[in-house]
Design an enzyme around this catalytic site. Structure first.
Site, PDB file in Angstrom:
ATOM      1  N   ARG A 136      80.838  44.693  -2.649  1.00 39.69           N
ATOM      2  CA  ARG A 136      79.802  44.164  -1.748  1.00 39.69           C
ATOM      3  C   ARG A 136      78.870  43.229  -2.520  1.00 39.69           C
ATOM      4  NH1 ARG A 136      75.482  47.171  -1.107  1.00 39.69           N
ATOM      5  NH2 ARG A 136      76.560  49.146  -0.762  1.00 39.69           N
TER       6      ARG A 136
ATOM      7  N   TYR B  89      74.312  26.418  20.020  1.00 33.38           N
ATOM      8  CA  TYR B  89      75.407  27.330  20.372  1.00 33.38           C
ATOM      9  C   TYR B  89      74.848  28.556  21.118  1.00 33.38           C
ATOM     10  CZ  TYR B  89      78.804  31.073  19.699  1.00 33.38           C
ATOM     11  OH  TYR B  89      79.634  32.145  19.898  1.00 33.38           O
TER      12      TYR B  89
ATOM     13  N   ASP C 104      72.875  23.901  11.011  1.00 28.99           N
ATOM     14  CA  ASP C 104      74.198  24.445  11.325  1.00 28.99           C
ATOM     15  C   ASP C 104      75.164  23.260  11.254  1.00 28.99           C
ATOM     16  OD1 ASP C 104      76.558  25.278  12.549  1.00 28.99           O
ATOM     17  OD2 ASP C 104      75.524  26.706  13.845  1.00 28.99           O
TER      18      ASP C 104
ATOM     19  N   LYS D 299      85.648  27.856  12.183  1.00 36.94           N
ATOM     20  CA  LYS D 299      86.019  26.609  12.859  1.00 36.94           C
ATOM     21  C   LYS D 299      86.728  25.664  11.886  1.00 36.94           C
ATOM     22  CE  LYS D 299      83.645  28.295  16.344  1.00 36.94           C
ATOM     23  NZ  LYS D 299      83.722  29.719  16.444  1.00 36.94           N
TER      24      LYS D 299
HETATM   25  C1  LIG Z   1      77.876  25.712  16.079  1.00 35.97           C
HETATM   26  C2  LIG Z   1      78.226  27.163  15.937  1.00 35.97           C
HETATM   27  N1  LIG Z   1      77.488  27.930  15.094  1.00 35.97           N
HETATM   28  C3  LIG Z   1      77.755  29.250  14.942  1.00 35.97           C
HETATM   29  C4  LIG Z   1      78.779  29.865  15.619  1.00 35.97           C
HETATM   30  C5  LIG Z   1      79.046  31.345  15.423  1.00 35.97           C
HETATM   31  O1  LIG Z   1      80.149  31.520  14.593  1.00 35.97           O
HETATM   32  P1  LIG Z   1      81.157  32.773  14.634  1.00 35.97           P
HETATM   33  O2  LIG Z   1      81.885  32.714  15.942  1.00 35.97           O
HETATM   34  O3  LIG Z   1      82.024  32.547  13.436  1.00 35.97           O
HETATM   35  O4  LIG Z   1      80.330  34.011  14.520  1.00 35.97           O
HETATM   36  C6  LIG Z   1      79.576  29.109  16.485  1.00 35.97           C
HETATM   37  C7  LIG Z   1      80.675  29.743  17.230  1.00 35.97           C
HETATM   38  O5  LIG Z   1      81.264  29.180  18.127  1.00 35.97           O
HETATM   39  C8  LIG Z   1      79.290  27.725  16.652  1.00 35.97           C
HETATM   40  O6  LIG Z   1      80.014  26.945  17.496  1.00 35.97           O
END
Ligand SMILES: Cc1ncc(COP(=O)(O)O)c(C=O)c1O
Length: 369
Positions: free
Chosen positions: A50, A102, A175, A200
């Site tokens: 961890r 998101y 992000d 992604k």
């Molecule tokens: C722009 C963005 N940030 C964060 C996330 C969250 O990621 P995760 O699905 O890997 O938890 C997503 C998920 O679709 C996203 O599109």
């Protein structure tokens, strides 16, 4: 890890010969949770997984190098990564958040504010510097940006926002899921923290759930590391390996995603069934509005090659319906007021041959008559 003059090379070389004992070219998956010590006060640098794991460490150093930060942190999902950053704050701290964000980020911020009061999200159009400045209060501690935003593809100026943030002593968190360090490196534009859903583009094959955080500055990195180890939502060694493997082809994939999306955006604009196309010109992400809301269901049934699914950034093309999928937790009136209308579809354009993608769209539109 070593960085090279070109990001393509840095990506491909990630983890190459990271194990000096064997010279393994591909990063070994080290599953051991515990690491022996030769004696009191001695350590190989690895004690408990961890705290630090050799496979995860390659990915964490790799993403820190790619984004130009001081340290990287690999977590079990993009949301765990965002939650880790949120843990740095306490009531009555406020974040200014891009109003188009998101839906999962909105949901977590909303839940934590209403139930635990740790952090108040204040939504603002981050494309408008004046709106940001006016929204700053004595409690504002950070600005959280998505650019281009999900799903409306609105862009904002990270350098200008960072300059404003420095004036007010605020952190800038970006992000960077949609652009990846191949297309944009927010820290070079003044951001303090970068977060990714590595599920992604970074991993890229729709087979890993992962989150990454990169930070600049010793104190910030130390606090994030303390929390990552303390909470323990770390990425497994196997998933770390898959993310590293995916990253090796990121530059090639982004080139094709963007080339295909550019052509698809143009193609969609020419179709009589389309009301509008939202595309920043970067990456493979675009959105479009059908002329009639009642076409959404038959269109999603009609696509054959393109998958109707809820994710993005993989090699395969996906179309998502934000209203009932990614953004369903935003109350309907608020969602529509934000522009996420019921005729809006989000398209993660994959790396298939462009002619096959167009042919699938063409036959799907033909069924709407
Ligand atoms: C722009 C963005 N940030 C964060 C996330 C969250 O990621 P995760 O699905 O890997 O938890 C997503 C998920 O679709 C996203 O599109």
């Amino acid at each position: 890890m070593t960085t090279f003059n070109h990001i393509e090379t840095t990506l491909v070389q990630m983890g190459n010969r990271s194990d000096p004992r064997t010279g393994a070219v591909s990063t070994p998956i080290i599953l051991s949770t515990a690491y022996g010590r030769d004696g009191l006060g001695e350590s190989t640098g690895f004690d408990y997984t961890r705290t630090k794991n050799p496979t995860r460490a390659v990915l964490e150093q790799g993403i820190a190098d790619l984004e130009g930060g001081d340290a990287g942190f690999a977590l079990s999902s993009g949301m765990a990564a965002i939650q880790l950053i949120m843990s740095l704050f306490k009531a009555p701290d406020e974040w200014l958040v891009s109003s188009d964000v998101y839906g999962g980020t909105y949901r977590l911020l909303d839940f934590c504010y209403k139930n635990n009061h740790i952090l108040k999200p204040v939504y603002v159009n981050t494309a408008d510097l004046n709106a940001i400045e006016q929204a700053i209060t004595p409690n504002t501690k950070a600005i959280f940006i998505e650019t281009p935003s999900n799903p409306l593809m609105e862009e904002c100026d990270v350098a200008a926002i960072s300059a404003l943030a420095k004036k007010h002593n605020l952190l800038v968190i970006v992000d960077n899921t949609f652009l990846t360090p191949v297309l944009f490196r927010p820290i070079e534009h003044g951001a303090d923290i970068v977060v990714h859903s590595a599920t992604k583009y970074l991993s890229g094959h729709n087979d890993v759930l992962a989150g990454l955080v990169v930070a600049k500055g010793q104190s910030l990195c130390e606090r994030l590391y303390y929390l990552q180890n303390g909470v323990g939502a770390v990425l497994s060694p196997f998933d770390s390996f898959l993310a590293i493997r995916g990253l090796k082809t990121l530059a090639l994939r982004m080139e094709r995603h963007q080339a295909n999306a550019t052509e698809i955006a143009q193609f969609l604009r020419e179709q009589p069934e389309i009301d509008s196309v939202l595309y920043s010109g970067k990456s493979g992400m675009l959105s479009f509005r059908l002329k009639k809301e009642e076409w959404v269901a038959p269109f999603l049934k009609a696509i054959k090659l393109i998958t109707f699914a809820e994710s993005l950034g993989g090699t395969e093309s996906f179309i998502t319906y934000p209203s009932t999928q990614t953004h369903m937790d935003i109350p309907e009136a608020e969602r529509i007021a934000r522009g996420i209308t019921n005729n809006l579809l989000r398209f993660s354009v994959g790396i298939e041959h462009i002619d096959d993608l167009k042919a699938d769209l063409r036959q799907a539109f033909a069924q709407l008559k």
